[in-house]
Write an enzyme that holds these catalytic residues in place. Structure first.
Site, PDB file in Angstrom:
ATOM      1  N   HIS A 140       0.827  -1.200   0.000  1.00 18.88           N
ATOM      2  CA  HIS A 140       0.000   0.000   0.000  1.00 18.88           C
ATOM      3  C   HIS A 140       0.865   1.255   0.000  1.00 18.88           C
ATOM      4  O   HIS A 140       1.914   1.314   0.639  1.00 18.88           O
ATOM      5  CB  HIS A 140      -0.938   0.015   1.214  1.00 18.88           C
ATOM      6  CG  HIS A 140      -2.139   0.884   1.011  1.00 18.88           C
ATOM      7  ND1 HIS A 140      -2.145   2.219   1.322  1.00 18.88           N
ATOM      8  CD2 HIS A 140      -3.357   0.604   0.491  1.00 18.88           C
ATOM      9  CE1 HIS A 140      -3.336   2.728   1.027  1.00 18.88           C
ATOM     10  NE2 HIS A 140      -4.090   1.774   0.510  1.00 18.88           N
ATOM     11  N   HIS A 141       0.400   2.263  -0.735  1.00 18.23           N
ATOM     12  CA  HIS A 141       1.172   3.498  -0.885  1.00 18.23           C
ATOM     13  C   HIS A 141       1.285   4.271   0.425  1.00 18.23           C
ATOM     14  O   HIS A 141       2.140   5.150   0.557  1.00 18.23           O
ATOM     15  CB  HIS A 141       0.512   4.377  -1.947  1.00 18.23           C
ATOM     16  CG  HIS A 141       1.427   5.418  -2.529  1.00 18.23           C
ATOM     17  ND1 HIS A 141       2.803   5.319  -2.476  1.00 18.23           N
ATOM     18  CD2 HIS A 141       1.172   6.585  -3.183  1.00 18.23           C
ATOM     19  CE1 HIS A 141       3.351   6.366  -3.059  1.00 18.23           C
ATOM     20  NE2 HIS A 141       2.381   7.157  -3.489  1.00 18.23           N
ATOM     21  N   SER A 142       0.448   3.978   1.387  1.00 16.41           N
ATOM     22  CA  SER A 142       0.569   4.619   2.698  1.00 16.41           C
ATOM     23  C   SER A 142       1.825   4.155   3.428  1.00 16.41           C
ATOM     24  O   SER A 142       2.226   4.775   4.420  1.00 16.41           O
ATOM     25  CB  SER A 142      -0.663   4.313   3.558  1.00 16.41           C
ATOM     26  OG  SER A 142      -0.807   2.914   3.738  1.00 16.41           O
ATOM     27  N   VAL A 144       4.779   2.918   1.484  1.00 11.40           N
ATOM     28  CA  VAL A 144       5.980   2.955   0.651  1.00 11.40           C
ATOM     29  C   VAL A 144       5.720   3.799  -0.586  1.00 11.40           C
ATOM     30  O   VAL A 144       4.589   3.881  -1.073  1.00 11.40           O
ATOM     31  CB  VAL A 144       6.393   1.523   0.239  1.00 11.40           C
ATOM     32  CG1 VAL A 144       5.397   0.910  -0.732  1.00 11.40           C
ATOM     33  CG2 VAL A 144       7.794   1.481  -0.351  1.00 11.40           C
TER      34      VAL A 144
END
Length: 471
Positions: A140-142, A144
């Site tokens: 998840h972009h939260s 990385v």
């Protein structure tokens, strides 16, 4: 371990998560089997990976409450990680070529992550032609970004082809440092006052930077510099569905560098021109090319004039792609001018000013996503184009040589296409991530980009010869 609260930027990726806009990013790496590898090499590799039950941050973190992920997000440590869930072993149908791999990765990337578990998956995929296998990972972009993901991937690799005991990425994580609560424990009022003071110090510089942007735009009648929300409406900027499509392309990095040197531009300028060329041709073909030029949102590495640190500063610019121009050299020079002006305005700022400038610059885009207006109003820019520097030397994973690596990015409402390139050991590897239902036959873009590179090489060569004859 106590719960770790997310900062506002990380939390925003959880807030905009939906079935149509899953906010995970991924990478696809291709490996060649070692010479004389036994038929069970991949099976043994998977067994080696499964044997590692140690999990480092962020691979051991999950949301404290999946139901409250958009309200009060916080990370807690998961002590009961099901590795059989997170690590998958698959095989491609024959012939195991790029098409079969692309179909599988597109399907895997379309599925959202389980918010009741740590937000990552790893897929070992065998059956690729020419004795190869692949590793597809998503997170998840939260947790990385592109650069952070690249660093985590590199930690599991080595330059030594004889090393066969490399741990998996989830055992290494971000490195030796454990996540922890901020050390700042001063009273809330004191922290707020200090933050406000630091931000106030940057206001004059930030205001001057915005004034410079406006002045340049006025002087050049918006031809060179791209402003937010002046991008034309296009097929790239409507609502998206949850289904993704991936296309890849790779070139020799030296080809890109030679063009940049001969044309006296940067490598990233050449990449932007290749993106502009393939987008122009693709949109013309489906009769969807706007009369006005498309613009690109470009993450950039910026070193402030007063920053003596050896690290990079990351910010964001908007570049004019000049897709209304037919001549590739004229388009390349116009793109170079647009990107140079945007980057110059950032380089004038001190480091703290760059942070404030970027937050202020991107605030409308983030608000579009959070408010649900993305895809309904005029876009801040038409397409996201990123250039992520990767390893410069050949790398190995337990004896298997990494042959290539490709980014697989995220989309949002109003942004139906992402084009990202990763360099690796002399390669220039491009990943196109698009909305399956918005962009028909998106794979053609990768073909058109290759043909655009050939055309640009010929054009630059002719220009060099002409200059030499004139001289």
């Amino acid at each position: 371990m106590a719960a770790i609260k997310l900062n506002p930027l990380d939390a925003s990726w959880l807030m905009v998560e939906s079935t149509d806009t899953p906010m995970h990013v991924g990478s696809l790496t291709i490996f060649a089997l070692p010479e004389n590898a036994k038929p069970d090499f991949v099976a043994n590799l998977v067994a080696h990976l499964r044997a590692s039950k140690t999990f480092a941050p962020p691979f051991n973190l999950k949301l404290r409450s999946a139901a409250l992920k958009a309200v009060l997000p916080a990370w807690v440590e998961d002590h009961k990680i099901d590795l059989d869930y997170h690590l998958r072993h698959s095989a491609l149908p024959a012939p195991g070529g790029e098409r079969e791999l692309g179909v599988l990765i597109s399907r895997l990337h379309s599925h959202g992550l389980d918010f009741n578990r740590p937000l990552w998956e790893a897929h070992i995929i065998e059956g690729l032609e020419n004795n190869r296998f692949a590793l597809y990972m998503k997170m998840h972009h939260s947790q990385v970004d592109g650069v952070g993901g690249m660093k985590m991937l590199q930690r599991m690799l080595t330059t030594d082809p004889t090393e066969h005991d490399r741990p998996p990425p989830w055992s290494i994580g971000k490195g030796s440092r454990e996540p922890r609560e901020p050390r700042e424990r001063s009273p809330l009022l004191q922290r707020l006052t200090e933050t406000a003071r630091k931000q106030a110090q940057t206001v004059p510089g930030v205001a001057q930077a915005f004034a410079d942007v406006a002045r340049e735009a006025y002087k050049r009648t918006n031809e060179a510099i791209a402003l937010p929300f002046v991008a034309p409406k296009s097929i790239l900027n409507g609502k998206v569905s949850g289904q993704r499509r991936l296309a890849t392309q790779h070139y020799e990095l030296d080809r890109i560098k030679r063009i940049a040197k001969k044309a006296e531009v940067t490598v990233n300028d050449v990449f932007l021109e290749l993106c502009a060329a393939c987008l122009r041709r693709y949109l013309e073909e489906i009769q969807a090319l706007p009369d006005k030029p498309l613009t690109a949102g470009v993450p950039v590495s910026v070193r402030p004039n007063d920053d003596a640190d050896s690290g990079n500063a990351i910010s964001f610019i908007i570049a004019n792609l000049h897709t209304h121009l037919d001549d590739p050299l004229a388009r390349l020079q116009a793109i170079h001018e647009s990107a140079a002006i945007a980057k110059e305005n950032l380089q004038k700022l001190p480091k703290d000013g760059i942070v404030s400038y970027t937050m202020l610059f991107m605030a409308p885009y983030i608000l579009q996503m959070l408010s649900g207006l993305g895809g309904k109003t005029r876009p801040m820019f038409n397409v996201t184009i990123s250039n992520v520097p990767g390893p410069t030397e050949p790398l190995y994973f337990n004896g298997a040589r990494m042959e290539g690596m490709y980014p697989v990015s995220l989309l949002s409402h109003g942004q139906a296409l992402n084009i990202t390139v990763v360099s690796y050991a002399g390669q220039f590897n491009v990943g196109f991530t698009g909305c399956r239902d918005t962009l028909p036959h998106m794979q053609r873009m990768s073909v058109y980009m290759g043909e655009a590179l050939d055309s640009l090489e010929r054009a630059v060569g002719k220009r060099v010869k002409k200059v030499a004859v004139t001289a």
